[in-house]
Write an enzyme that holds these catalytic residues in place. Structure first.
Site, mmCIF file in Angstrom:
data_model
loop_
_atom_site.group_PDB
_atom_site.id
_atom_site.type_symbol
_atom_site.label_atom_id
_atom_site.label_comp_id
_atom_site.label_asym_id
_atom_site.label_seq_id
_atom_site.Cartn_x
_atom_site.Cartn_y
_atom_site.Cartn_z
ATOM 1 N N LYS A 61 -70.808 -11.379 76.212
ATOM 2 C CA LYS A 61 -71.358 -10.098 75.783
ATOM 3 C C LYS A 61 -71.728 -9.208 76.955
ATOM 4 O O LYS A 61 -71.855 -8.006 76.827
ATOM 5 C CB LYS A 61 -72.610 -10.342 74.955
ATOM 6 N N ARG A 62 -71.978 -9.840 78.080
ATOM 7 C CA ARG A 62 -72.390 -9.089 79.252
ATOM 8 C C ARG A 62 -71.318 -8.055 79.633
ATOM 9 O O ARG A 62 -71.608 -6.984 80.132
ATOM 10 C CB ARG A 62 -72.632 -10.061 80.405
#
Ligand code: GLU
Length: 467
Positions: A242-243
């Site tokens: 998700k980063r």
């Protein structure tokens, strides 16, 4: 006959990686005219949630990945119990009472000796009476499978033959108790009873496969073929997270990506057709997809590529279809027309940008009168030129109010060197914007009445600004 399954755990939003796996399995099933089975693996009661199951189904439906059979593991517990009892009665499974602390201490000793840690098998040796006593005392336990201390091999269609050494693995926990099987056990029972011919899944499950093959052998089932799909990576080749980017498919749906672009994009995450081409529709992919040509190395998730594909598919949608797809993304009291769509279809990157792009057709902004000035012309000149524009537009009969006719007539009436002087204020009056589609397209999209109203409004604006 080919029977394949997609077996997601409903423990979070449907992940792009899972969706890619589902697509590859589905493609293989459709290509082989086999069956695609959706099996919800919800044995982890704490982490499984009905809304995540819904998300899985909705996203599969959105992509058009239909399933032929559906199962939910939580509804099959008696089946797992029966097979677990069978293995237990045959001596393959035993109660293990080791506490977390004991296991950790054991691990540390092995590490200190330079050994790869594994369960020592301590509880294998417990006698029946001892087990009974400890169960009566309500000591907590798990059920372990006696992993044979031999080598085990299986065939992987992506990676070829793979061999593991059972003697390095230690006995694995396959259930919390007879009513609560864990993944490795439930998956083996289901794959066998559902006659799965090819187990296709993500690479992260390779290390589970030897355990499963040992279990398959112990239960007397037939070993299926395996295909482990490569990981999806961030652009820096770390595991997709998700980063870097959204990992839930629904995020992409919400942002207005088209399913055609998504399918094309996902199909290329770990696979490519023989011929070098970027654009392939579902039918072509079904025809050309080849499980044995799936790459071993990780597949990099490239958002720019997705955007590019999405732009391509948006531009190539028929106008009516574009309107249908766009509807959820624009304000409910507006309605798109083919003439509006023609002015924006080439410019929109994803459908979530559309609302902003078409806003001026429905709501004219309160723009500054000075915007009507072309280059260093003053407001007086702008007003005079707008009046000319008004006259020219007013002369065009309603039935001829289309881009081609308007362009032809207006350009014929305006000397080449005055085009900017007249068309700039006209375009600003129609759109209220510094940048917009061209004036002829906007005229067509607005229609004569609204166009004249807007030009008059602009003239009033100039008057009000006090020249
Ligand atoms: N439930 C497992 C997962 O979501 C399935 C793995 C498999 O296909 O065997 O990763």
């Amino acid at each position: 006959m080919v029977r394949v399954r997609y077996a997601p755990s409903p423990t979070g939003p449907h992940h792009i990686g899972g969706v890619r796996t589902a697509l590859f399995i589905w493609l293989f099933a459709r290509q082989e005219k086999g069956s695609f089975i959706l099996r919800i693996e919800d044995t982890d009661q704490e982490r499984s949630k009905p809304e995540f199951e819904e998300d899985i189904k909705n996203t599969l439906r959105w992509l058009g990945l239909d399933w032929d059979e559906f199962y939910r593991q939580s509804e099959r517990l008696p089946i797992y119990k029966e097979h677990l009892e069978k293995l237990f009665n045959e001596g393959w499974v035993y109660y293990c009472f080791c506490s977390k602390e004991e296991l950790e201490a054991e691990r540390q000793v092995m590490l200190a000796q330079g050994l790869a840690p594994k369960y020592s098998g301590r509880c294998r040796a417990l006698g029946k009476d001892e087990v009974r006593k400890r169960l009566e005392n309500q000591e907590s336990y798990v059920l372990r499978f006696k992993v044979p201390e031999t080598k085990i091999s299986f065939r992987d269609l992506v990676r070829g033959g793979i061999t593991f050494d059972g003697s390095l693995m230690g006995d694995v926990i396959i259930a919390k108790n007879f009513d609560q099987p864990l993944y490795n056990f439930a998956v083996v029972v289901d794959d066998a009873l559902m006659n799965i011919t090819h187990v296709i899944r993500g690479e992260e499950h390779i290390s589970n496969t030897p355990i499963q093959v040992f279990l398959i052998n112990a239960l007397g089932f037939k070993v299926p073929l395996f295909a482990h799909l490569p990981l999806i990576l961030n652009p820096d080749r770390s595991k997709m997270s998700k980063r870097f980017t959204d990992t839930a498919l629904q995020e992409y749906v919400n942002r207005g990506y088209l399913k055609e672009a998504m399918i094309n994009f996902l199909a290329y995450l770990g696979w490519h057709p023989k011929e070098d081409k970027e654009i392939m529709n579902m039918e072509e992919i079904i025809k050309e997809f080849d499980l044995t040509r799936v790459q071993k190395g990780g597949a990099v998730f490239n958002l720019e590529k997705l955007d590019w594909l999405n732009g391509y598919y948006l531009r190539h949608l028929a106008v009516g279809e574009f309107i249908k797809r766009a509807e959820p993304f624009i304000s409910s009291n507006w309605s798109l027309t083919p003439a509006i769509v023609r002015t924006v279809q080439d410019r929109v990157g994803d459908l979530s940008e559309l609302n902003e792009l078409v806003k001026f057709y429905f709501e004219l902004s309160d723009y500054d009168a000075n915007l009507l000035r072309w280059k260093d012309a003053d407001l007086e000149t702008a007003s005079a030129n707008l009046k000319l524009g008004l006259k020219l537009v007013g002369k065009i009969p309603e039935k001829n109010f289309n881009s081609k006719f308007l362009e032809e007539k207006l350009l014929a009436a305006i000397p080449r060197e005055s085009r900017g002087d007249i068309l700039w204020p006209l375009r600003v009056a129609l759109s209220g914007l510094k940048a917009s589609p061209g004036p002829f397209d906007i005229l067509t999209a607005l229609g004569k009445k609204e166009a004249l109203r807007r030009i008059n409004l602009a003239l009033e604006k100039i008057n009000l600004s006090g020249i």
